[in-house]
Design a protein around this motif. Structure first.
Motif, mmCIF file in Angstrom:
data_model
loop_
_atom_site.group_PDB
_atom_site.id
_atom_site.type_symbol
_atom_site.label_atom_id
_atom_site.label_comp_id
_atom_site.label_asym_id
_atom_site.label_seq_id
_atom_site.Cartn_x
_atom_site.Cartn_y
_atom_site.Cartn_z
ATOM 1 N N ALA B 59 0.741 -0.852 0.196
ATOM 2 C CA ALA B 59 0.087 0.036 0.084
ATOM 3 C C ALA B 59 0.708 1.243 -0.153
ATOM 4 O O ALA B 59 0.417 2.238 -0.466
ATOM 5 C CB ALA B 59 -0.880 0.300 1.291
ATOM 6 N N ASP B 61 4.027 1.788 -1.267
ATOM 7 C CA ASP B 61 3.842 2.179 -3.005
ATOM 8 C C ASP B 61 3.481 3.013 -4.117
ATOM 9 O O ASP B 61 3.415 3.034 -4.754
ATOM 10 C CB ASP B 61 4.502 0.636 -3.781
ATOM 11 C CG ASP B 61 5.368 -0.442 -3.471
ATOM 12 O OD1 ASP B 61 6.913 0.668 -2.699
ATOM 13 O OD2 ASP B 61 5.740 -1.268 -3.438
ATOM 14 N N MET B 62 1.897 3.027 -3.174
ATOM 15 C CA MET B 62 0.594 3.711 -3.844
ATOM 16 C C MET B 62 0.826 5.152 -3.306
ATOM 17 O O MET B 62 0.998 5.139 -2.640
ATOM 18 C CB MET B 62 -0.599 3.008 -3.607
ATOM 19 C CG MET B 62 -0.654 1.615 -3.792
ATOM 20 S SD MET B 62 -0.242 1.259 -5.150
ATOM 21 C CE MET B 62 -1.821 2.233 -5.947
ATOM 22 N N PRO B 63 0.384 6.145 -4.049
ATOM 23 C CA PRO B 63 0.206 7.490 -3.927
ATOM 24 C C PRO B 63 0.319 7.558 -2.314
ATOM 25 O O PRO B 63 -1.062 7.235 -1.778
ATOM 26 C CB PRO B 63 -0.377 7.859 -4.857
ATOM 27 C CG PRO B 63 -0.609 7.297 -6.587
ATOM 28 C CD PRO B 63 -0.540 5.935 -5.945
ATOM 29 N N TYR B 67 -0.423 13.707 -2.224
ATOM 30 C CA TYR B 67 -0.487 14.028 -4.035
ATOM 31 C C TYR B 67 -2.173 14.347 -4.351
ATOM 32 O O TYR B 67 -3.053 14.171 -3.013
ATOM 33 C CB TYR B 67 -0.840 12.672 -4.314
ATOM 34 C CG TYR B 67 0.341 11.860 -4.675
ATOM 35 C CD1 TYR B 67 1.022 11.310 -6.062
ATOM 36 C CD2 TYR B 67 1.763 11.431 -3.966
ATOM 37 C CE1 TYR B 67 2.438 11.526 -6.331
ATOM 38 C CE2 TYR B 67 2.443 10.713 -4.161
ATOM 39 C CZ TYR B 67 3.042 10.873 -5.700
ATOM 40 O OH TYR B 67 4.183 10.323 -6.051
ATOM 41 N N ILE B 404 -1.216 15.316 -9.607
ATOM 42 C CA ILE B 404 -2.109 14.001 -10.959
ATOM 43 C C ILE B 404 -2.763 15.004 -12.392
ATOM 44 O O ILE B 404 -4.018 15.237 -11.415
ATOM 45 C CB ILE B 404 -2.070 13.124 -10.615
ATOM 46 C CG1 ILE B 404 -1.611 12.017 -9.762
ATOM 47 C CG2 ILE B 404 -2.382 11.527 -11.754
ATOM 48 C CD1 ILE B 404 -1.804 10.596 -8.675
#
Lengths: 134, 442, 485
Positions: B59, B61-63, B67, B404
């Motif tokens: 988890a 490794d996710m934004p 963000y 993003i």
């Protein structure tokens, strides 16, 4: 469910192996499902019937009968044109259960090949047939 | 293993009660050559704590929450009230099966009945079903339903229906002989329906509103163009919050409405599970796919709820069923219900207005800085921009800065080079928005 | 049996949401309106949506009360045959809600999606290992969509070979979804009967299998709870005519780590994560129905597929023979996370043990209850056993009556009236997570119910008596549908 002896199976109509009945006494032929069929289905909640004018062959599906948890197709005992449908069943499908041969009739047809009537069973023959499948 | 309760003694006594020598004996009917030769090659059992650490690493490794994402396009970031996960954690809802035994499932049944009711109200329709898998499956099912009713052979589908929804439809319709005709879009970002009147055997028209470009379509006009006896209007959506503010499809002549309900309190969760919503006019109930809950009474005359019209479904009608769907998205429907109940009628209007206003703020801010807004039709909380040639380099740089900046559209519409779909919801404050405008235009 | 698990408790009445709402309330913390008003033109604005206005407390009470009218697996034994109502571990919920997963947008750039892509890839590998199949797609949202996926692959495969086919063999014992899914792909289902042992025979398959038949759908173990012992022979017959074998893995919970599905001859197999792999049923979903295939059918799997290259994961659409997309995105990822958590906690050895205990529990119930209930097929079963109400025919007590009476004893009823080939079927699947004590209580309850059926049949006809509502008028619900308030 009813035992065979408890079934109401009038003498004056003919029967099919799919448990339809047909009254052949008048000019047109009246069709419905018999007491055994309605008893097997349980409380009937919906009946779907064909359009007037539909021409169907012997053995074709002319409608469906639904109970709460089952659905059953009903078949033409003989070929013919649908000339009347029982519209009362739209709002009172339960008539098929409470009065299968009178108020619960389904369609009236004009038979196109009256000889086909000979393939149907009278009460005695139908009873014998029922004993075989029970 | 903590999920098992059997002690070795339990196993011994159960085996002896059934006259078996060992557990292996119970499997003796399985032929030797059908058996696994060794245990499956998966890691040895993990402790709860090791599992949590592993999952947290993935988890991680996710934004992170640092963000700021402006992605929409079918999945939307909205605030989820804290009471939702709390109530959904009640295992009476989550660990129950489909409510086939109504006497001990009244909780799920009443909730689904309420969901059907509020969904009908939100979409302006007569009846809604208990849910389908996701918006794409709802669209595909709606189409099959419409064609069962109209017996038409052609389908007209707007090119501004979500591209992924269109792909799912084409997968599900591959085995059929129906013809799918694509309706192009106009310069203002809405569907061009001029071709409709030339179609002879048209069974259904599908238009999404707000569409994939975020533009609000004139469904009323589509409805007036077609003969509803022969052709049904299917209105599709991906952002139901919009209907807190703008006309729902039911008020504009839609015969069937379908779409994705994720916005209503369901976490984005990398795209699934979602909530397939489907509603229609009363006349079409018996052709509907999916489960339905109805109100009735019990033997004592007390009001109660039960699954009904089940004879349409696969477990009874088998190959003649209206759909093959069994398990659907019941818990997501309950989630959506809890969300609709929390915001309420007054709240959803405010929330929708807030989405619209924030989106307009960014649209106007970008326009003021010289960014081109290619489509002039009014939008809800998403809109398309055309950045300068070669924006993709800046896109990468903005990712480094934890922004993003929307979805590049060229993958879906090759003619729209440097076009991006930007979504702005209530989750961003004005400071975020000012920062965003500044960063993408600097 | 003197005391049942079920007893009295305080159950609240609770009106419908719109009966408690009052204009002027709100249960949502509205963010600040910190940008200029931008009113839309009036022609776009709807009239009131008529959603009720409620406070947060209204909402909490409402749903807490509703929840108390439900029976869930956390409350007690839920022996629904073919549904695999096993315990749903709570750590699965915890990890599925980690913000990194729950808040991840499906259109994130690949560089920002590595965590979830890795998780999905690992789950694919685990499911391949558990079934001995080669390739996996996680995209289908439920078992029925897995079947649809499988049938679309059948179709694509036969077309690729240049010989589309029109029929498919589906046993009469199959779940209704099987013929329904096949029909959606243009196949005409051809029924096939089982033999006196409750299983398919190679001869029956050989008699139906021809070069216009796409293949066969087999649920193994089947819905009577028996392993299809002839599966290899059946697969050979189907393959020899150019057909494919589809495995409905709804009953995989009986054979994890025990049966090699590839060796059985399965070409495609779906699994139900919400059955075998412990994810909650949610009152009817969401679930997930991954599909596993042999290597040579991999090109047909739905896109996008997850690709790994030197430890970096990505989504690829570059599969020209693929049947296409089945889900708007990649499937029910939230469910996948829970399933992987379960598999990792269990490890290979405990998955096998789960199947062993599930089968032990089912056989224990079968042996004990066959003394009082009619058991149409008396053989060693797998994860479930099927009884009927034949012994109760003289008193006209039905399976439905016995099922409803079980509720008064604090148990969820078994699956009833399925499979269709057993008249008055009662299909019991205890799963591995029920303890011997709980199963003994269940058996004692059934024994008492059977006795009541003879001596006090009205107790059954009037059951259940202890729930919030009594039996419902389902005919009224269907005759005059009231589907919205």
């Amino acid at each position: 469910m009813k035992e065979i002896l408890e079934l109401n199976l009038p003498q004056n109509v003919l029967y099919t192996k799919d448990h339809e009945w047909m009254d052949t006494t008048g000019n047109t032929m009246r069709i419905g499902i018999n007491d055994y069929a309605q008893d097997q289905l349980g409380e009937i909640v919906y009946v779907e019937l064909p359009q007037i004018g539909a021409c169907l062959n012997k053995g074709d599906v002319f409608g469906t009968v639904e109970s709460v948890k089952a659905v059953s197709e009903v078949f033409m005992p003989v070929s013919g044109e649908v000339i009347q449908v029982n519209t009362d069943l739209e709002n009172a499908p339960e008539l098929v259960s409470s009065s299968p041969y009178e108020k619960g009739w389904m369609i009236e047809i004009k038979a196109s090949n009256p000889d086909e009537v000979k393939t149907m069973m009278d009460r005695e023959a139908y009873l014998k047939f029922l004993e075989g499948i029970k | 293993m903590r999920y098992f309760s059997h002690t070795p003694e339990d196993i011994r006594s159960m085996l002896s009660a059934i006259h078996a020598g060992s557990i292996e004996d119970l499997f003796s009917l399985i032929p030797a050559n059908c058996r696994m030769k060794k245990n499956p090659d998966i890691p040895p059992p993990m402790s709860e704590w090791k599992l949590i650490r592993k999952m947290e690493e993935m988890a991680g490794d996710m934004p992170s929450s640092a963000y700021r994402s402006y992605l929409g396009a079918g999945r939307y970031e909205h605030h989820i009230p804290s009471i939702l996960p709390y109530l959904l954690g009640r295992s009476e809802f989550s660990t129950a099966y489909t409510p086939y035994q109504p006497e001990i499932s009244q909780g799920t049944l009443q909730a689904i009945y309420e969901y059907q009711t509020l969904t009908s109200r939100l979409l302006g329709m007569d009846v809604a079903n208990a849910s389908l898998y996701d918006g794409a499956s709802a669209l595909s099912e709606a189409l099959f339903m419409a064609l069962r009713i109209t017996k038409g052979k052609q389908i007209a589908m707007s090119k501004l229906v979500h591209p992924f929804f269109r792909e799912v439809v084409s997968t599900c319709f591959a085995p059929t002989s129906f013809e799918i005709i694509e309706l192009p879009f106009l310069d203002n970002g809405t569907t061009d329906i001029s071709k409709l009147k030339d179609m002879e055997d048209l069974g259904a028209v599908i238009v999404q509103s707000p569409n994939f470009f975020g533009c609000i379509e004139d469904l009323r006009k589509v409805s007036e163009t077609i003969d509803h006896q022969k052709t049904l209007l299917i209105a599709c959506f991906t952002e139901p919050i919009a209907f807190g503010l703008i006309h729902p499809p039911g008020d504009q002549g839609a015969d069937i409405v379908c779409g994705e309900g994720q916005s209503l309190g369901i976490p984005v969760s990398f795209g699934g599970p979602g909530l397939g919503m489907l509603a229609c006019k009363e006349a079409f109930i018996r052709n509907m796919p999916g489960r339905l809950v109805g109100r009735t009474t019990d033997l004592d005359g007390k009001p109660a709820f039960v699954l009904t019209l089940a004879t349409r479904e696969q477990h009874i009608r088998r190959e003649k069923a209206t759909s093959n769907i069994c398990t659907n998205s019941s818990l997501c429907a309950v989630t959506a219900l809890m969300f609709m109940a929390s915001v309420g009628g007054s709240g959803i209007r405010k929330l929708a207005q807030l989405n619209h206003d924030k989106s307009e703020y960014v649209k106007n801010g970008l326009k003021a800085k010289g960014v081109r807004i290619p489509f002039s039709a009014p939008t809800f909380n998403e809109f398309v921009v055309q950045f300068e040639n070669g924006f993709s380099k800046k896109y990468e740089k903005l990712l480094q800065e934890k922004i993003i900046p929307g979805l590049p559209l060229s993958e879906f519409y090759p003619e729209l080079k440097d076009h991006y779909l930007i979504c702005v919801t209530e989750t961003k404050g004005k400071a975020d928005l000012d920062h965003f405008i500044e960063k993408v235009t600097s | 049996m003197t005391e049942t698990s079920a007893t009295r408790g305080l159950i609240f009445n609770e009106p419908l949401l719109w009966e408690i709402g009052k204009k002027g309330r709100i249960g949502f913390s509205m963010p600040e309106h910190d940008v200029p008003d931008a009113p839309l033109d009036k022609e776009f604005i709807r009239k009131d949506s008529e959603l009720p206005d409620l406070s947060e407390v209204n909402v909490i009470r409402h749903f807490t009360r509703l929840s108390q009218w439900n029976f869930g697996i956390d409350a007690g034994m839920y022996p629904l045959g073919s549904c695999t109502m096993k315990y749903n571990p709570k750590v699965n919920e915890r990890v599925a809600l980690l913000p990194g997963f729950a808040e991840a947008h499906p259109l994130l750039p690949t560089s920002l999606s590595q965590g979830i892509l890795r998780l999905m890839f690992e789950l694919e590998r685990c499911l391949a290992a558990i079934t001995s199949m080669d390739a996996v797609t996680l995209q289908p949202s439920a078992g029925a969509q897995g079947e649809l996926c499988g049938m679309l692959i059948f179709r694509a495969y036969h077309r690729k070979k240049g010989k589309p086919r029109s029929k498919i063999i589906v046993p009469n014992t199959a779940h209704g979804t099987n013929p329904s899914s096949a029909t959606l792909c243009g196949y005409k289902p051809v029924g096939i009967s089982i033999n006196e042992k409750g299983i398919l025979t190679p001869d029956a398959v050989a008699a139906l299998m021809d070069e216009d038949t796409a293949g066969i759908m087999v649920t193994n173990p089947n819905t009577l709870g028996f392993f299809e012992e002839n599966i290899q022979k059946i697969s050979e017959i189907v393959h020899s005519k150019g057909g494919l074998v589809y495995g409905d893995g709804a009953n995989m919970n009986a054979v994890m780590g025990i049966v090699d599905m590839a060796a059985c001859g399965m070409d495609i197999l779906h699994l139900n994560l919400h059955k075998t792999f412990s994810t909650p049923h949610g009152g009817g979903g969401p679930g997930a129905g991954p599909v596993c295939t042999k290597k040579y059918l991999e090109p047909f799997l739905p896109v996008p597929r997850i690709i790994e290259e030197k430890g970096v994961f990505s989504l690829s659409n570059d599969f020209p023979d693929s049947i296409g997309k089945l889900h708007a995105f990649y499937g029910n990822v939230g469910i996948m996370i829970r399933a992987l958590a379960y598999i990792l906690c269990m490890g290979g050895e405990n998955l096998k043990k789960a199947s062993q205990l599930a089968v032990l529990n089912a056989n224990y119930i079968k042996e004990k209850l066959k003394k009082v209930l009619h058991l149409p097929y008396d053989r060693t079963c797998m994860h479930e056993c099927v009884f009927s109400d034949k012994n109760q025919n003289p008193t006209k007590i039905t399976t439905l009556d016995m099922a409803k009476r079980l509720i008064d004893f604090g148990f969820h009823p078994p699956t009833i009236y399925f499979p269709l080939i057993v008249k008055g079927a009662m299909m019991i699947e205890p799963t591995e997570t029920e303890s011997k004590e709980e199963i003994d209580r269940f058996i004692a309850a059934m024994e008492q119910i059977v006795e009541e059926a003879t001596n006090q049949p009205d107790l059954l006809r009037n059951a259940p008596m202890k729930c919030k509502v009594r039996r419902l008028d389902e005919a009224q619900a269907a005759r005059k549908p009231c589907l919205a308030g």
